[in-house]
Structure formats: C-alpha cells, structure tokens
Design a protein around this motif. Sequence first.
Motif, PDB file in Angstrom:
ATOM      1  N   LEU A   1       0.819  -1.206   0.000  1.00  0.00           N
ATOM      2  CA  LEU A   1       0.000   0.000   0.000  1.00  0.00           C
ATOM      3  C   LEU A   1       0.854   1.258   0.000  1.00  0.00           C
ATOM      4  CD1 LEU A   1      -2.814  -1.001   2.491  1.00  0.00           C
ATOM      5  CD2 LEU A   1      -2.911  -0.905   0.025  1.00  0.00           C
TER       6      LEU A   1
ATOM      7  N   GLN B   1      -4.747  -5.201  16.021  1.00  0.00           N
ATOM      8  CA  GLN B   1      -5.550  -5.064  14.803  1.00  0.00           C
ATOM      9  C   GLN B   1      -4.945  -4.040  13.847  1.00  0.00           C
ATOM     10  OE1 GLN B   1      -8.787  -6.954  14.553  1.00  0.00           O
ATOM     11  NE2 GLN B   1      -7.294  -7.957  15.834  1.00  0.00           N
ATOM     12  N   PRO B   2      -5.058  -4.253  12.551  1.00  0.00           N
ATOM     13  CA  PRO B   2      -4.582  -3.244  11.610  1.00  0.00           C
ATOM     14  C   PRO B   2      -5.419  -1.995  11.709  1.00  0.00           C
ATOM     15  CG  PRO B   2      -5.720  -5.020  10.477  1.00  0.00           C
ATOM     16  CD  PRO B   2      -5.602  -5.435  11.897  1.00  0.00           C
TER      17      PRO B   2
ATOM     18  N   HIS C   1     -32.200 -14.187  11.864  1.00  0.00           N
ATOM     19  CA  HIS C   1     -32.827 -13.486  12.971  1.00  0.00           C
ATOM     20  C   HIS C   1     -33.825 -14.401  13.670  1.00  0.00           C
ATOM     21  CE1 HIS C   1     -31.596  -9.394  12.620  1.00  0.00           C
ATOM     22  NE2 HIS C   1     -32.561  -8.990  13.388  1.00  0.00           N
TER      23      HIS C   1
ATOM     24  N   HIS D   1     -13.597 -18.970  16.210  1.00  0.00           N
ATOM     25  CA  HIS D   1     -14.104 -18.115  15.142  1.00  0.00           C
ATOM     26  C   HIS D   1     -15.618 -18.203  15.027  1.00  0.00           C
ATOM     27  CE1 HIS D   1     -10.064 -17.736  12.847  1.00  0.00           C
ATOM     28  NE2 HIS D   1     -10.298 -16.693  13.595  1.00  0.00           N
ATOM     29  N   PHE D   2     -16.157 -19.374  15.289  1.00  0.00           N
ATOM     30  CA  PHE D   2     -17.584 -19.557  15.111  1.00  0.00           C
ATOM     31  C   PHE D   2     -18.365 -19.256  16.383  1.00  0.00           C
ATOM     32  CE2 PHE D   2     -20.618 -20.998  12.125  1.00  0.00           C
ATOM     33  CZ  PHE D   2     -21.681 -21.506  12.861  1.00  0.00           C
ATOM     34  N   ARG D   3     -17.658 -18.907  17.456  1.00  0.00           N
ATOM     35  CA  ARG D   3     -18.291 -18.712  18.756  1.00  0.00           C
ATOM     36  C   ARG D   3     -19.046 -19.975  19.191  1.00  0.00           C
ATOM     37  NH1 ARG D   3     -16.420 -14.657  17.000  1.00  0.00           N
ATOM     38  NH2 ARG D   3     -17.216 -12.563  16.756  1.00  0.00           N
TER      39      ARG D   3
ATOM     40  N   ARG E   1     -12.195 -11.040   7.406  1.00  0.00           N
ATOM     41  CA  ARG E   1     -10.797 -11.315   7.157  1.00  0.00           C
ATOM     42  C   ARG E   1     -10.569 -12.747   6.698  1.00  0.00           C
ATOM     43  NH1 ARG E   1      -6.817 -13.803   9.957  1.00  0.00           N
ATOM     44  NH2 ARG E   1      -4.759 -12.938   9.635  1.00  0.00           N
TER      45      ARG E   1
ATOM     46  N   GLU F   1      -7.751  -0.887   4.475  1.00  0.00           N
ATOM     47  CA  GLU F   1      -6.699   0.012   4.948  1.00  0.00           C
ATOM     48  C   GLU F   1      -6.487   1.157   3.970  1.00  0.00           C
ATOM     49  OE1 GLU F   1      -3.273  -1.976   7.247  1.00  0.00           O
ATOM     50  OE2 GLU F   1      -4.048  -3.567   5.969  1.00  0.00           O
TER      51      GLU F   1
ATOM     52  N   LEU G   1     -11.152   0.429  11.586  1.00  0.00           N
ATOM     53  CA  LEU G   1     -11.394  -0.888  11.002  1.00  0.00           C
ATOM     54  C   LEU G   1     -11.851  -1.859  12.075  1.00  0.00           C
ATOM     55  CD1 LEU G   1      -8.467  -1.544   8.556  1.00  0.00           C
ATOM     56  CD2 LEU G   1     -10.690  -0.556   8.139  1.00  0.00           C
ATOM     57  N   ARG G   2     -12.733  -2.765  11.682  1.00  0.00           N
ATOM     58  CA  ARG G   2     -13.122  -3.836  12.591  1.00  0.00           C
ATOM     59  C   ARG G   2     -12.984  -5.130  11.802  1.00  0.00           C
ATOM     60  NH1 ARG G   2     -17.074  -5.003  16.762  1.00  0.00           N
ATOM     61  NH2 ARG G   2     -16.200  -6.970  17.489  1.00  0.00           N
ATOM     62  N   LEU G   3     -12.013  -5.954  12.221  1.00  0.00           N
ATOM     63  CA  LEU G   3     -11.795  -7.206  11.497  1.00  0.00           C
ATOM     64  C   LEU G   3     -12.663  -8.293  12.090  1.00  0.00           C
ATOM     65  CD1 LEU G   3      -8.024  -7.597  10.816  1.00  0.00           C
ATOM     66  CD2 LEU G   3      -9.742  -6.439   9.516  1.00  0.00           C
TER      67      LEU G   3
ATOM     68  N   ASP H   1     -13.980 -12.438  11.668  1.00  0.00           N
ATOM     69  CA  ASP H   1     -13.870 -13.678  10.931  1.00  0.00           C
ATOM     70  C   ASP H   1     -15.232 -13.898  10.280  1.00  0.00           C
ATOM     71  OD1 ASP H   1     -15.252 -15.872  13.143  1.00  0.00           O
ATOM     72  OD2 ASP H   1     -14.674 -13.868  13.754  1.00  0.00           O
TER      73      ASP H   1
ATOM     74  N   SER I   1     -17.826 -15.861  10.728  1.00  0.00           N
ATOM     75  CA  SER I   1     -19.057 -15.945  11.519  1.00  0.00           C
ATOM     76  C   SER I   1     -19.393 -14.598  12.154  1.00  0.00           C
ATOM     77  CB  SER I   1     -18.940 -17.022  12.589  1.00  0.00           C
ATOM     78  OG  SER I   1     -18.106 -16.579  13.625  1.00  0.00           O
ATOM     79  N   GLY I   2     -18.364 -13.867  12.576  1.00  0.00           N
ATOM     80  CA  GLY I   2     -18.627 -12.549  13.143  1.00  0.00           C
ATOM     81  C   GLY I   2     -19.193 -11.611  12.098  1.00  0.00           C
TER      82      GLY I   2
ATOM     83  N   GLN J   1     -22.743 -12.445  11.404  1.00  0.00           N
ATOM     84  CA  GLN J   1     -23.605 -11.982  12.484  1.00  0.00           C
ATOM     85  C   GLN J   1     -23.852 -10.480  12.380  1.00  0.00           C
ATOM     86  OE1 GLN J   1     -22.054 -13.298  16.220  1.00  0.00           O
ATOM     87  NE2 GLN J   1     -24.050 -14.038  16.796  1.00  0.00           N
TER      88      GLN J   1
ATOM     89  N   ARG K   1     -26.274  -9.991   9.499  1.00  0.00           N
ATOM     90  CA  ARG K   1     -27.651 -10.394   9.766  1.00  0.00           C
ATOM     91  C   ARG K   1     -28.327  -9.510  10.790  1.00  0.00           C
ATOM     92  NH1 ARG K   1     -26.746 -16.909   9.845  1.00  0.00           N
ATOM     93  NH2 ARG K   1     -27.124 -17.195   7.629  1.00  0.00           N
ATOM     94  N   SER K   2     -27.567  -9.085  11.773  1.00  0.00           N
ATOM     95  CA  SER K   2     -28.200  -8.266  12.808  1.00  0.00           C
ATOM     96  C   SER K   2     -28.155  -6.790  12.450  1.00  0.00           C
ATOM     97  CB  SER K   2     -27.493  -8.495  14.141  1.00  0.00           C
ATOM     98  OG  SER K   2     -26.132  -8.149  14.011  1.00  0.00           O
TER      99      SER K   2
ATOM    100  N   PRO L   1     -38.471 -11.620   8.988  1.00  0.00           N
ATOM    101  CA  PRO L   1     -37.552 -11.055   9.987  1.00  0.00           C
ATOM    102  C   PRO L   1     -36.092 -11.327   9.681  1.00  0.00           C
ATOM    103  CG  PRO L   1     -38.698 -12.973  10.862  1.00  0.00           C
ATOM    104  CD  PRO L   1     -39.329 -12.669   9.543  1.00  0.00           C
ATOM    105  N   ASP L   2     -35.818 -12.362   8.892  1.00  0.00           N
ATOM    106  CA  ASP L   2     -34.407 -12.603   8.618  1.00  0.00           C
ATOM    107  C   ASP L   2     -33.974 -12.092   7.255  1.00  0.00           C
ATOM    108  OD1 ASP L   2     -34.802 -16.177   7.938  1.00  0.00           O
ATOM    109  OD2 ASP L   2     -35.988 -14.431   7.396  1.00  0.00           O
TER     110      ASP L   2
END
Lengths: 310, 311, 510
Positions: free
Chosen positions: A100, A259-260, B46, B271-273, C354, C365, C380-382, C384, C386-387, C390, C393-394, C425-426
């Motif tokens: 970058l 975190q980056p 949901h 990762h999957f909680r 990520r 970045e 930034l919010r990294l 995975d 499933s996160g 979530q 979806r939410s 709802p979903d």
Amino acid sequence: MRTARWRAGAPLSPLTSPTLQKEPGQSQTVNGTVNVQPPLGPWRSGLRSQVALLGIGLAWLLIVLSLGAPLLAPYDPVAVDLDAGMQRPSWQHWLGTDQLGRDVWSRLLWAGRTSVSVATVIAVLTLAVGMSLGLLAGYSGGLLDDLTMRLTDFVAALPPIIVTLACIGTLGPSLPVLVLTLALTSWTPYARLARSLVLQMRIQEWVLAVYALGASPRRILLRHVLPAVLGPVAVQVSLNIGGIILTVAGLSFLGLGIQPPTPEWGAMLVDARPFLASAPHLVLPPGLAIFLVVFGFTALAERLTDRPQA
Amino acid sequence: MGRYLLKRLLHAGCIVLGTTLLSYLLIYLAPSDPAQVIAAQRLGGHPNPAQVDWVRQYYGLDQPWFVQYLRWLTRALQGDFGLSIRTGQAILGEVSRALHYSLVLAVWTSAFVVLVAGVSGVWAALRCNTLWDQLLQLFGLLCASVPEFWLAFLLIWVFAITLGWLPSYGAKSSAHLILPMLSLGLGQAARLSRLTRTLVLDELGKDYLRTARAKGRTRASALLRHGLPNIAVPFVALLAYQFSLLLSGAIIIETLFTWPGLGSYYIAAVHFRDVPVIQAVVLLCASIIVGVHLLADLSYGLLDPRLRLGS
Amino acid sequence: MPGSQEAGPGAKVAQTLVLAAGHELGAANPHDYGSNMALLDLLYEPLVRYGPDGSPVPALAVSWGSTPDGLTWTFTLRPQVTFHDGTPFDAAAVKWNFDRWLGAPAHGWLPLTERITKVETPDARTVALTLRQAYYPILQELSVIRPVRFLSPRAVDGHGVFAQPCGTGPWKMASLAERRAVLVRNEAYWGAKPQIHGVVVEVILDAQTRVAALQSGEIQMIGGEYLGTIPPESLATLQADPALAVLTGSSVTSLHLMTQYIKPPFDDVRVRRALNLAIDRQGIVQAIFGGRAEAATGVMASAIPYVTRTATDLYHFNPSQARSLLAEAGWRPDARGVLVKDGQPLQMELGVDRSRLPETVSIAEAIQAQVQAIGIDLKLRLYDYSGWLQAYRSRHFALLMSFTWGPPYDPHTLLHGSFRSAPAPDAMPAYTDAQLDGLIDAALASTDVPTRHTLYQRIWQYMDDQAVVIPLVSPHRLYAHRSSVTGLRLGGTEYDLAYALQQVVIRGKK
C-alpha cells in the motif's frame, strides 16, 4: 518477644521451583544446593560472548529507536500511497515500501514501539501480580499461604493461549482484553519463585535480627524482603519478554492480536508471506527485528544470571 | 508413597474441578444473551423471540447458573459434551479425533526434542566454551528467538516449494509430520538444550566426577552413571511443561499446516463462537496439563531416589 | 447412452485432479446451505444451466416454453437419465424435489420460492410450473445450485432427512470426510463424460497455504470465488513460476460497502455520495490487484445482464468535490482537519471479513487512509466469517464490506434479496426504500425486453443517485493450475466447476 508464626519451609518439589519451568539457562537451585557455573577461563571473551554482546547491543539500539518512533520515523506508518507500492529499498525509503505504499522502516519502528510496550506492560502486570501473591503466600504462611498456592495451582493449569483465545473470541480482539488475559494466565511461575525466595529469606539471620530489633512484619516485608526478591523475579520476567513478543506476534498471525492498521511485527511478517521470494525487503526486516529483540532480552538476562550468586 | 499419590490425585482432581467451573462460565463472557447467540447460530439469521425461548428451555439456560453448571458437569464427566453448534456433531467424537492427531504430533515432536536437546546439551557441556559450544549455543539462541510460524514459512519454502522433498500441508502420511515437527521442535529443543548444558555443567563441577575420573572412567560414563538423577529431574520438568504446551498451544502450526489436531479444531470453534466446544477444549487442556505435571512429579521419585517420599 | 470417451495418449493410467477448497465441504446436501457450492455443482444438476454467455443451456430439461402471460412454464425432461444410485430421473422425482423447498422461509431469499404456486406432472417426462405472477428470470433462478438442484428421492432416510449425496451429475461421490472429498466419474452420465477419472477436493482454509501447496505440486488447481479464492498478492508469485499457469476471466462480482443508511451520518445522501467520491478505486486496482480488477462504475459489474449504464462521474476520485458535498451537509473541518458537525466528529467503523476475503483487509486500509485525507475518522473492525455474518444479519454495523453475488443471481435475485424490503424477519437488505421497491417489482414482473431494459436503467440511475451502497472494485476471475493440467475453461458462473473440468486432461508430470 513476639512469637512469629513461622512455619518450617517444606522441601520444595522441583516443579514448584519455577526456575525450572520457564526459561532456564541460569543457575539452578536444586535440593538446596546453590550451583555455580565453573569459571569460564580464557574463553570468556570468546566468540559467544562477543556475539552475545553485539546482539544485546543491536537489540537495545532497535528498542531505543522503536520507542523513539514518533520522533525518528520519517513517514507516517499508516499513510497509504497507492502509487508508491512495492518499492525496493532506496534513499527515500530505506527499507522500501509495502503493497500500500507505506514506508517499511517507519512501520518497523512503530511496530517495535507497539510490540515492546505491549510486551513490557504484560510483563510488568505479570510481575506485579505474581510477586504480590508470592510475597503474600511466603510471608504470611498458614492458611493464606495454602489458599494462595491453591489459586496458583489452579491458574497454572489454565493454558494461556487457549484461555486468551476464548476471551478474545467472545469479547472481541481489543488490546485491553489481550493484555489482561495474557497477564492473568502467566503469573504463576513468578509467584512460586517469589514465594520460594521469601521462604529462604525468612530463615536467614539478618531477617531474624531485624525482627528482633522490633521492626514490624510489614516494614520487613516492604523495606527488606521486597527489594531482595524483586531482583531475581524481575530477571526471570525479562527473560520472558521475548516469549511474550513471540506470543503476541503469533496471535496477530491468527488475526486476533493487534488489529490493523496499527503496525506489529508479527502482522507484518504474515502480510509479507506472499512475497517471500519476490520482495525480501518486506519479509526480512520484521523477522530480523523480532529475532534481535528476543535474542537481546534472552542474552541479557542470561548474562545477568551468569554471575555467581552471593 | 501410596498416600502421597492419593493426596496428589485429590489435589489434581480439585484443580480440574475448578477449571470446569471456569470453562462453564465462559459462556457468560459474551455480552449478549447465550440463548440468543445459540439460536442465531443454530437456526440462522434473525431468530424470533419464540425461537429464542425454545432454545433457552431446550438448553436449560433458564435455570440458575449453578444448576446449569452441575448438569453440564455431570454430562461432561460421562464424556457427553453435547453437540457442536458449528457442525452439529457430538463434541466427544470430534475432540477425540483431534486429540489423536495432536498426540501424534506432540509425541513425535517431544521425541525429537529430547534427542536433539539431550545430545547437543551434553555434547556442548563436555566441550564447554570451545568454538563448537559457542556456535551451538548461538544456533540454539537463534532457533529459540524466531517465531514458530516464521520458521514454518521458511521450512515450507525451502523443503516443499523449492526442493519439493516434503509435503506442505495435511496429515496423511509420516512425511507430513516432518515439517510441523521441525517448526515446533527446533525452538523447544534449543531451550531444553540450554537447560541440559547448564545442568551437565553443574554436575561436571562436582566431586564425585573427579573421583570417577581418578578411578579411570571417562567424564561421559561417570556422568551417565551418577549424574543422571540430578539432570533428569529438571529436564523432565521442562519437558513436561513443553509437552503440555504442544498439546494445547500448537494452534498456529496446526493452522498453517492444516494439521487436524486440537488447535485447528479449537480455532474454528473460537471463530464460530461455538461455546460448547470452547468449554470442552478448555476443560480438556487443563486436565491434560494437570495430568502431565502429575505424571512428571511422580516420575521424579523414580528418577531420583532422594526425592522418594515416605521412605 | 453416449459412446465411451476415447482415451488420450498416456491416459491409460487413471487421471485424478486434486483441488483445494477454502472452506469446509459440508454434507453435500443440495437443499441446505452448509455445503461447498462448487462441490455441489459436480454432483447435482439443474433443469437449465447458465451458459458461458448468459443464455440458458438445456441440462436436465431438453426444451421448455411458457404461456404468453408467463404464468405457466412447461419443461420437457431429458430421457433416460438416472441418479447415481440408479433411480430414474423423471417428473415424479422433479416434483419430489420441488416439494422439499418450495415455500420454505429458509429459502426466502430466492424469489422463486414464493412465486411458484403449483408443480404439476402431466406425464413422466413433462413438468409444468405455475407462477403467481410473471417472472422473467425463472430460467436463471432454476440454474442456481441451492436449493433447486435435484437429489435422488432414495437418498433420504425414512423421515425424509438427507442421507447421502446422490445426484445426476458427471461426478459421483466416492467418499466424503470433513476435509476431503473423493469423486469418481459417473460412467452412466447422460452427457459428455469428463476426460479424467477422479477428482479430489481437499480443504485448506489458509489462502497462502493453498498457494504453497499449488507451488509444491500437492494441489493441481486453486481459485474461484466459490471454491477457494487466490489472494491477489500471490499473483506475481504464481505468474513467475514456470510450472504454473494462470487463468483469468472478466469480472462478474463486485465488492461494495453497505451503509447503515437509516442512522446518521449515513441517512444523509450527501455523505454517501461524498464517500463515493473520496475513494481512489483505480489506485486500489493497481496497487492491490495488480491491474486485475475493474474500478466500479455502478453497483453491479458491467458484465451483468441489463447493465449498460456507467456513471463514471459519480464514482470518480474527486476529494475536493467530496469535501464540498460534506460541507454542504454541515460537516466542516476543525483545527486538526477532522470533520465535525454540531461538535460531533465524523467517525465510522468499517467491518471486514478477514477469513474468507483476506484481500479486503488491504482494501479497507487503503480506504481508511483515503477518507482520512478528507477528514473522516474511519476505524477498522476485522471479523472472521461468523462474526461478519452476524454483523450482517443483525445489521449491527456502520459500514460493512460486502459483495454482489455474480451470475446467475445478478441482477434480479440480488436486487430482490438485498435491495428490496421484505416482511421476513431474517431478510437482510443492504438498502431499501419505497421507490426502489416499486422499481424492482416492476422490473421483475416485466414481460418484454425493451421495457425491462428501461426499467433496469431507471433502477441503476436511482441507485447511483442515492448512493445506496459504495461500490469499490470488480476483481477479475482468477484461477491457477499446474502446467500439466490442460483444458481448463471458465463457465458462466464461478461455481461452474463441472463445466470447467469437463475437458481437463493431465499431461506429463505433475
């Protein structure tokens, strides 16, 4: 004369002598005998010593430079310049630029600042918790000692990385979570070391003398025992700063550490992996930096403990 | 000896029980309602309040936490850790398979570590402060100061990609074991080697050795005969610690090499909680650590007669 | 039954191709969402395929037609087709499959689920679908994988629960483990059989490990959105390696940023437009993708049907115009250069997945630095996978990196699934409002092509003007394989693995 509730120190099992659990390489206290390294003779100033000194010197130079990153780094480590990506080392960019367009040398310094300060904070926390509990246990004796040791055994059974990941996984990868969980799962060897040192000191004559002179237990603890115990335990902890840096780098590899875009050596190494063959200027600096700093801390601590004990 | 063993077992049992409580409480770390989390994972998207309530009832999450903990504990003691939220399979089976792979890696790595550390440590001590000793120590420091995953990158690049001698991922044959073993083992071998060298040096300064040499034995044979108990105990202590680390902490290497051990399984759960899996693995790893240290403690009696208690 | 394929020179030895997948394989059930789509494409077939140029190609249906009002579609099934377990493929099997998923809320994202009202089987080779209203993309939607493809009615247990993977495709499942699937050629296949005899799919979750395995020869092919992506950073390494070959195609998917458009600051369209102008897409294309991507000129990639409009002026890199737009919206720089309005700084958080799309971290970045230049404080919010899912979806995000689905979903299914409000709802729309709803409904119900074109152009114009999402880049399709693997070709969609492998022959050493 006040009677003290001194308990005879039980023979310590080797496992509870924490010097044997963490980084060894220094004199061991096994079965009560203090062993001393044989004199090193004419080779003391030999290759290993010189290289070790060189390594220590370089490492500390790097650490000092890193801590001075805000003043010394020529570029902003997160400043992206997409036109200047993947440049080789040059006079403008001493270690080139990454994908970058960020200056690698600046990122290296700032990453060092992050890595070293995070590791130091974790080490200090670990030292504080471990020593307090160890002192408490060793000095009080009795029920408090038992309880503290049970707590220590319990925490020692928890695998640090597993628990840290569980916490980060549920609470999110924030720096406070990382620092606290790592510190709270790694203090047990230092508690045991502090306790064993206090137990040894308790029966030494000068301590009994001071006590006989009327010093309160608290005064003895704070003014005499604490400084004496702090030394060896601090050395142990510093031996492990290298290990902490490696652990944080590993967590960054998993994406769950720093975190980056905050630069961190471990994350820089991971980002540079696709360019192993094509752009070594991205790959060598962070690896060398981690290596130098860990080497430096380890070698320094080793030198400090090489000296014969009094 | 029997009484000591019983006492230690009880002690170990208490610790493991304590860790079960901690593992159980991990479910409450998440800021959201556990029933909500599980429902969202299981049913996707949901979940409506009726579905969340059903999940709450089904998993017994409406009970007081102590009741839930006891239920979980009784099941866990029978080996029933429930179903993984991520895969829907029984956790026990998955964990057993993963543990098997981790054990294979840990045992072979430890064998490698013992061999390399033992030989190099003793040899370095016998040649103390010569050039070879210094070089070996430097090399050891190098190996111990490099992050494992970095070593793994290099090994993969040299042996798998450039030379093509060894496979770079998977767990299908014994050849697949070599690179992960080296990545994990070199650092540990370096540390253990340093300890060995120090221990041997300590022994070399002792009187009995002089006597033995006066009697005509070589240093090495005298060391082996008389010094072994002194060396073995701290050696085994560190080895035990490192072995328990291998079983519970090789996450990075297992991810890199796609080695289907406990580490890979655990990171997928994180990762999957996948909370039931996290609970099970924390409990399992804590038990392993306690067990390994207990075994090591008991072995000191065997290794060093002076440490035998009750004699 | 077609004649056996002639063996090429040196093909006496059974040829097996080893592929790497980037996520777990699942149970290979075509009616739920847990399995790898490329794997499903090898095993199961649709009535109609999405051809390389976008036109429908006969698969399990040899011909089809509809009534003039578009409400009834009749399909003539291919004769003498059997499932892998020998069950004949006929109208009853088709109806059985449809009954498994029609109307189920889990499949609500696919408009067809609620538009088909009746499935009738006048005879063993004819199926008639009755629709609630005319729906022109019916053929495209029938060519997707989940949940429309056909499972053998005997592949379920007594309760109707999926038991084993058994379809009609050119490949049969020989063994399936969590991380490895072994498929063998279906010798009773109705169409042109593949040249190679076996396919092995190995799961390697880490993208760089996939690349390393390809370089060392343990894997023979990687790439594809649905199989396991190749990180663009590795492109140079792959191209430089003489033992490897790279196969690319024009882009069909598009990365974009979804916004929390109902809350400030994104409820102001000027802020969204300013974001569009503040991002240097060309720079990202060059620096991160090495030129192998297109800067976005609209919400969908230009290769998608009905996309003819390009609004380059709205997506051009123009930081000064961005600043003036923000100033118009009330955001002025303070002493440090950060934009503030009523004492609040302009802060936002961008969520990135990520694990499945590692290159999006670099993109994020780059964006962070670019918007910082005009005074926006972006964090930034990294996550995975499933996160990220979530958060998606939410709807718990400020900005979230997402992507369009590519053909055959684009444009209609994506518009319906992501840009149209829904009572379920979903439902997870990226952006909805009443006007867009009306436009989308009209376009989907249109029956003649020119009207449809006009309606779509109006949709694109509306989406561009309202900056409903922030499109970024469209990466080129990217595959890499060993040079010994010949005959690989790109299908119409990224999951078209069966088509891609159909003419593959492995020549010489690995």
